[in-house]
Design an enzyme around this catalytic site. Sequence first.
Site, PDB file in Angstrom:
ATOM      1  CG  LEU A 100      -2.274   0.592   1.221  1.00 19.62           C
ATOM      2  CD1 LEU A 100      -3.082   0.367   2.239  1.00 19.62           C
ATOM      3  CD2 LEU A 100      -1.839   2.250   1.368  1.00 19.62           C
ATOM      4  CD  GLU A 116      -1.095   5.280  -2.729  1.00 23.17           C
ATOM      5  OE1 GLU A 116      -2.135   4.868  -2.451  1.00 23.17           O
ATOM      6  OE2 GLU A 116      -0.386   5.613  -1.873  1.00 23.17           O
ATOM      7  CG  ASP A 141     -10.069  10.871  -3.760  1.00 19.38           C
ATOM      8  OD1 ASP A 141     -10.586  11.926  -3.713  1.00 19.38           O
ATOM      9  OD2 ASP A 141     -10.469  10.039  -4.408  1.00 19.38           O
ATOM     10  CG  HIS A 200     -12.821   7.239  -1.045  1.00 13.54           C
ATOM     11  ND1 HIS A 200     -12.786   7.655   0.417  1.00 13.54           N
ATOM     12  CD2 HIS A 200     -12.027   5.911  -1.031  1.00 13.54           C
ATOM     13  CE1 HIS A 200     -12.107   6.706   1.078  1.00 13.54           C
ATOM     14  NE2 HIS A 200     -11.584   5.740   0.111  1.00 13.54           N
TER      15      HIS A 200
END
Length: 706
Positions: free
Chosen positions: A434, A436, A461, A506
């Site tokens: 996790l 990015e 987001d 989100h």
Amino acid sequence: MSVPLHAPTSNPPSGARHRGFLVSELIDDLRLAQVSRFLDDREIALQKQSRVYFQISGAGHEALLLALARHLRPAYDWFFPYYRDRALMLGLGVTPTQILQEAVGSVEDPSSAGRQMPCHWGYKWLNVVTQASATGAQCLPAVGCAEAARYLSRRRNLPGCKAHGDELTYVSLGEGATSQGEFWESLNTACTLHLPVLYIVADNGYAISVPSSDQSPAPISELVRGFRGLDIHKVDGRDYLASRKMAAEVLPRVRAGMGPSLIHAIVTRPYSHSAADTQSKYRPAEELDDERQHDPIKLLREELLGAGLLTEEEADQIREEARQTVADAAKEALASRRPDPATVTDNVYVVPNVSPDAESRDDGQGEVVAFGEAIRLTLHEQMARDQRIRVFGEDVADAREAVLANVEGKGGVFGTTYGLQREFGLARCYNTPLAEANIIGRAVGQALRGLRPAPEIQFFDYIWTAMQQIKTQAATIRWRSNGSFTCPMVIRVPIGGYLTGGAIWHSQCGESIFAHIPGLIVLMPSRTRDAVGLLRTAFQCSDPVLFLEHKHLLRQPYTKDPFPSRGYQIPLGVASVVQPGTDLTIVTYGATVEKSRQAAEKLTAEQGASVEIIDLRSILPWDKEMVAESVARTGRVLVVHEDIYTCGFGGEVAAWIGEHCFGDLDAPVRRVAAVDTHVAYEPTLEHAILPQVGDIVAGGQATLAY
């Protein structure tokens, strides 16, 4: 040049060795070390004359880097260096002239043709990957490169790809750069996957003016000890022979597939950080004097003299020959051609050659599917077509291999990657940490090896932690290397609101920020046929594509189309006319296409207005020609998008229309967009923030009434 770079001056007996190493190599590397130092000195002098515009030194790192070069394989191993690796470049075969051509900004500079600062290496023929300035940003692409090598070594015939079973990936950085999170993310993956990565941390005691003691609580070789599988060593990088011995022990281990190694090397920094720095302002005189006493060139010379391998006269001759080599190289570099200003936009990105009639190649007989299912089917189709495509990200796989037969499988938060792991295996569809930046950085490294990675960012987001890898690395690779390197990748990102409950984390848009990045292609389809046609084209791109999949549209009935035939594609930068009209043009894209269509129905019913709707589909590049033709017909324009009003992409469209279509306008260009705030959780607040059909109707009425 008067003397070949690797020609030893002395004549030791053939095969003579000192402490286990060929004497001829030791003498040769003394000479190369002095060439490297004289290159620093020459650049500093030329910078003072305004014939070089920036200078950053590799002084003090020479012994370490030349020792490593003896055990590395140019054009076989892969290299992600940093700016102090000047001596390594010489050891790999880069000439002094080529190094100085970059410093003077010559178009003949093979690394960037005058586009990069000095010491930003990039030599395609040696597998030295084009370098970005951002410290530590090279670590994740290096891991992706090693990851690609493992994949390719089992698939020998993929077009444009090559790998060796015992190659390694070299990545270097200063100790200061180990403060960057991406360094730690890269170690996490290198150790988890047991990858053949060689980390070189050159510790000269400072990150510009900040001492190592202010950076971290312990030396890096101690801090990394929690990484299981990481082979850790510390060496006096000022000592050439100690560095050679360390390299001879460590590199074969990495080549043998025993996992990553990290060498923490103590080096010196006799010159200031760069031409913009004066280290005497913050380093005491006694510290600098100690560095002079431990200068690696001085120590190597004394070693060879003390062992009777050179005389003082021979050592002086080597030094003079190195000085003359650099003087000759400087003359050649200064005489080399400068870039043509007309070429500044060359190699920003290249649009694939898709036939204009490719969009008409559809028999309309395919199964009717929704937007999200179309993406899933297209991924299956493209992965079956091309083994270079790998899909990875958070939750994109179905399940652990051990339990896959007994569970349904996940396939992403929105199900768009469901079944890919089952069909193509874990090597081609897999989960990542996790993180990015980790996802995109590894994709960059794979793309540099000729693969076609398709990383997924789970929600738009959360894309911001990957921004350095997208903007600084991926989007600049073609331009900064003047086309020598490319970065073909498709970054899939669910985006947007109208979810009810998505809230600030989100539901956001922000595509205009990415449209501001030269070198990045940005696509945002609004229905099934466009998603398929654009995604097929995206996988033919040799540059990074940001493929934005609006979450609200994934399962909406109005997005459904028959799944297009295989020959169907959409050229980039080509919009579509959703419906023709003569009184008002609405330019839009994404989720506001359908809202604009509903608003157009109301404008027609209430005012008899004939409204033309253009769906841009492709944001960068975008279809200026179609927009201009529509404005010429209608004379009135309303630009609609979901992103916030201020600096939204609609502002760019409106500004272009005002500049280029002013003579055709009968009214000012108006915009409808989200309120300049974040998207809220509670439904009535979300409704008030995002553009609704009523807002578009009001905007259309005001434009028509002018």
